[in-house]
Design a protein around this motif. Structure first.
Motif, PDB file in Angstrom:
ATOM      1  N   ILE A 215       0.863  -1.191   0.000  1.00  0.00           N
ATOM      2  CA  ILE A 215       0.000   0.000   0.000  1.00  0.00           C
ATOM      3  C   ILE A 215       0.895   1.236   0.000  1.00  0.00           C
ATOM      4  O   ILE A 215       1.868   1.299   0.748  1.00  0.00           O
ATOM      5  CB  ILE A 215      -0.907  -0.001   1.259  1.00  0.00           C
ATOM      6  N   MET A 216       0.589   2.195  -0.862  1.00  0.00           N
ATOM      7  CA  MET A 216       1.402   3.411  -0.926  1.00  0.00           C
ATOM      8  C   MET A 216       0.516   4.640  -0.789  1.00  0.00           C
ATOM      9  O   MET A 216      -0.645   4.627  -1.197  1.00  0.00           O
ATOM     10  CB  MET A 216       2.152   3.477  -2.255  1.00  0.00           C
ATOM     11  N   VAL A 217       1.077   5.700  -0.206  1.00  0.00           N
ATOM     12  CA  VAL A 217       0.332   6.949  -0.086  1.00  0.00           C
ATOM     13  C   VAL A 217       1.049   8.061  -0.860  1.00  0.00           C
ATOM     14  O   VAL A 217       0.517   8.601  -1.814  1.00  0.00           O
ATOM     15  CB  VAL A 217       0.122   7.349   1.395  1.00  0.00           C
ATOM     16  N   ASP A 218       2.280   8.376  -0.469  1.00  0.00           N
ATOM     17  CA  ASP A 218       2.970   9.467  -1.168  1.00  0.00           C
ATOM     18  C   ASP A 218       3.884   8.957  -2.290  1.00  0.00           C
ATOM     19  O   ASP A 218       4.148   9.671  -3.241  1.00  0.00           O
ATOM     20  CB  ASP A 218       3.780  10.332  -0.193  1.00  0.00           C
ATOM     21  N   GLY A 219       4.379   7.736  -2.148  1.00  0.00           N
ATOM     22  CA  GLY A 219       5.231   7.164  -3.200  1.00  0.00           C
ATOM     23  C   GLY A 219       6.629   7.746  -3.250  1.00  0.00           C
ATOM     24  O   GLY A 219       7.380   7.482  -4.182  1.00  0.00           O
ATOM     25  N   THR A 220       6.973   8.537  -2.236  1.00  0.00           N
ATOM     26  CA  THR A 220       8.285   9.185  -2.277  1.00  0.00           C
ATOM     27  C   THR A 220       9.083   8.994  -0.981  1.00  0.00           C
ATOM     28  O   THR A 220       9.994   9.769  -0.688  1.00  0.00           O
ATOM     29  CB  THR A 220       8.145  10.696  -2.555  1.00  0.00           C
ATOM     30  N   GLY A 221       8.715   7.998  -0.174  1.00  0.00           N
ATOM     31  CA  GLY A 221       9.534   7.671   0.997  1.00  0.00           C
ATOM     32  C   GLY A 221       9.226   8.455   2.250  1.00  0.00           C
ATOM     33  O   GLY A 221      10.000   8.411   3.203  1.00  0.00           O
ATOM     34  N   MET A 222       8.096   9.164   2.297  1.00  0.00           N
ATOM     35  CA  MET A 222       7.863  10.021   3.465  1.00  0.00           C
ATOM     36  C   MET A 222       6.813   9.499   4.436  1.00  0.00           C
ATOM     37  O   MET A 222       6.871   9.791   5.617  1.00  0.00           O
ATOM     38  CB  MET A 222       7.485  11.423   3.000  1.00  0.00           C
ATOM     39  N   CYS A 223       5.822   8.728   3.947  1.00  0.00           N
ATOM     40  CA  CYS A 223       4.702   8.386   4.836  1.00  0.00           C
ATOM     41  C   CYS A 223       4.905   7.071   5.573  1.00  0.00           C
ATOM     42  O   CYS A 223       4.318   6.854   6.625  1.00  0.00           O
ATOM     43  CB  CYS A 223       3.407   8.327   4.029  1.00  0.00           C
ATOM     44  N   GLY A 224       5.690   6.167   5.046  1.00  0.00           N
ATOM     45  CA  GLY A 224       5.932   4.878   5.701  1.00  0.00           C
ATOM     46  C   GLY A 224       4.877   3.821   5.394  1.00  0.00           C
ATOM     47  O   GLY A 224       4.978   2.680   5.852  1.00  0.00           O
ATOM     48  N   ALA A 225       3.855   4.161   4.604  1.00  0.00           N
ATOM     49  CA  ALA A 225       2.766   3.210   4.342  1.00  0.00           C
ATOM     50  C   ALA A 225       3.255   1.943   3.646  1.00  0.00           C
ATOM     51  O   ALA A 225       2.730   0.856   3.871  1.00  0.00           O
ATOM     52  CB  ALA A 225       1.695   3.872   3.490  1.00  0.00           C
ATOM     53  N   CYS A 226       4.273   2.069   2.828  1.00  0.00           N
ATOM     54  CA  CYS A 226       4.704   0.936   1.996  1.00  0.00           C
ATOM     55  C   CYS A 226       5.793   0.103   2.673  1.00  0.00           C
ATOM     56  O   CYS A 226       6.463  -0.692   2.011  1.00  0.00           O
ATOM     57  CB  CYS A 226       5.219   1.458   0.665  1.00  0.00           C
ATOM     58  N   ARG A 227       5.923   0.268   4.006  1.00  0.00           N
ATOM     59  CA  ARG A 227       6.982  -0.403   4.774  1.00  0.00           C
ATOM     60  C   ARG A 227       6.970  -1.917   4.537  1.00  0.00           C
ATOM     61  O   ARG A 227       5.922  -2.555   4.629  1.00  0.00           O
ATOM     62  CB  ARG A 227       6.749  -0.101   6.258  1.00  0.00           C
ATOM     63  N   ALA A 237       9.003   0.255  -0.026  1.00  0.00           N
ATOM     64  CA  ALA A 237       8.891  -0.284  -1.394  1.00  0.00           C
ATOM     65  C   ALA A 237       8.987   0.828  -2.434  1.00  0.00           C
ATOM     66  O   ALA A 237       9.526   0.620  -3.524  1.00  0.00           O
ATOM     67  CB  ALA A 237       7.582  -1.049  -1.550  1.00  0.00           C
ATOM     68  N   CYS A 238       8.497   2.032  -2.109  1.00  0.00           N
ATOM     69  CA  CYS A 238       8.441   3.086  -3.125  1.00  0.00           C
ATOM     70  C   CYS A 238       9.820   3.631  -3.502  1.00  0.00           C
ATOM     71  O   CYS A 238      10.049   3.952  -4.655  1.00  0.00           O
ATOM     72  CB  CYS A 238       7.518   4.213  -2.691  1.00  0.00           C
ATOM     73  N   VAL A 239      10.716   3.760  -2.522  1.00  0.00           N
ATOM     74  CA  VAL A 239      12.026   4.340  -2.855  1.00  0.00           C
ATOM     75  C   VAL A 239      13.168   3.326  -2.828  1.00  0.00           C
ATOM     76  O   VAL A 239      14.155   3.477  -3.552  1.00  0.00           O
ATOM     77  CB  VAL A 239      12.387   5.546  -1.929  1.00  0.00           C
TER      78      VAL A 239
HETATM   79 FE1  FES Z   1       4.970   6.568   1.533  1.00  0.00          FE
HETATM   80 FE2  FES Z   1       6.461   4.664   0.421  1.00  0.00          FE
HETATM   81  S1  FES Z   1       4.463   5.263  -0.106  1.00  0.00           S
HETATM   82  S2  FES Z   1       6.931   5.878   2.152  1.00  0.00           S
END
Ligand code: FES
Ligand code: NAD
Length: 281
Positions: A215-227, A237-239
């Motif tokens: 699951i991704m939210v910002d896709g740029t490494g800031m939210c932590g959703a894709c941990r 996963a995004c970065v």
């Molecule tokens: Fe937010 Fe990867 S989608 S840190």
């Protein structure tokens, strides 16, 4: 700025292909990377692995299954409609080997993001053995495209309606057991499939790359959703990905996190269907 849908095609029931005009993304896109889209201002952000790109036409191809609220909404759009936000290319490009024998495994919708890798691997002089699987023959996508870029192509269906009756992993195992020298396996599809592929290749010590659809939210490494957890290290996963060594991925955590919002997703789908039918409940 908005992004126009130039082509829309229902590949098989509920799985759609769309070509989106996004010249700046198309100029830089590489196999393995993804885009994030938002249909409108109130929409959720959805990551989709790039299924193809055409630098001359300036298009990015996405392939998705209309399964949640946003993908159902997306599938209801037509050619010449606009998508408000379309961001990319995000994530790291896939590593392109040279002079290797590579098995590429695509399961279900995961066949689409495997395609640009298969083509680029073939262009780089690798031997490409592709295995594509679906639950049933009528759900199999991009067989012709995959055949064109593969030295060998195997098809599997869970119900035996086409190709080998069984899972993609059966073919991976057969090839490895036959003694064929395989340098690398790339698997993209449902997490349960990627975990199973990694399980088959582990005893043969063949490097196995998987693409994680967390699951991704910002896709740029800031939210932590894709941990995700890879070799006991937290990665995003995004970065850091989306591709990782499948032998070190904690798939149980990935699957638990993917299931985290299932109740909310179910309610959102029901509400969306209701609204479309003009229901006032
Ligand atoms: Fe937010 Fe990867 S989608 S840190
Ligand atoms: P599916 O359930 O139809 O499975 C596809 C194939 O995977 C099956 O035909 C089978 O060969 C194999 N498979 C399934 N379960 C297996 C098991 N237990 N052991 C061995 N092999 C198994 O797939 P679907 O419904 O199309 O789901 C697609 C999934 O792929 C979605 O979860 C989607 O999020 C994911 N996906 C990921 C990416 C990515 O970039 N990582 C891209 C597209 C789709």
């Amino acid at each position: 700025m908005s992004f126009k849908i130039l082509k829309k095609e229902e590949l098989v029931p509920t799985i759609y292909r769309m070509d989106i005009r996004a010249p700046r993304i198309a100029r830089k896109a590489q196999p393995g990377q993804f885009v994030m889209l938002r249909i409108n201002e109130k929409g959720e952000r959805v990551p989709l692995t790039i299924a193809d790109f055409d630098r001359e036409k300036g298009t990015i191809t996405i392939v998705f299954q209309a399964i949640g609220k946003t993908t159902m909404h997306l599938s209801s759009l037509d050619e010449n409609d606009d998508i408000q936000d379309f961001i990319g290319p995000l994530g790291n490009p896939a590593h392109i080997p040279k002079d290797e024998t590579v098995i590429l495994v695509g399961g279900g919708v995961g066949v689409a993001p495997v395609f640009p890798q298969a083509r680029t691997f073939a262009e780089a002089g690798n031997k490409v053995i592709s295995i594509i699987g679906a639950r049933s023959a009528n759900l199999l996508i991009w067989e012709k495209r995959m055949r064109e870029v593969s030295d060998e192509l195997y098809i599997t269906t869970d119900d035996g309606t086409k190709g080998h009756h069984g899972f993609v992993t059966d073919i991976v195992k057969n090839i490895l057991e036959s003694g064929t020298k395989v340098d690398r396996v790339v698997a993209i599809g449902p997490p349960v499939m990627m975990r199973a592929v990694a399980g088959v290749t582990r005893p043969f010590n063949v490097k196995t790359i998987v693409s994680l659809n967390s699951i991704m939210v910002d896709g740029t490494g800031m939210c932590g959703a894709c941990r995700v957890l890879v070799g006991n290290e937290t990665k995003f996963a995004c970065v850091d990905g989306p591709e990782f060594d499948g032998h070190f991925v904690d798939f149980t955590l990935l699957m638990n996190r993917l299931a985290m919002y299932q109740p909310e997703e179910k309610i959102a789908v029901e509400k969306y269907k209701c609204e479309r039918q003009g229901c006032l409940c």
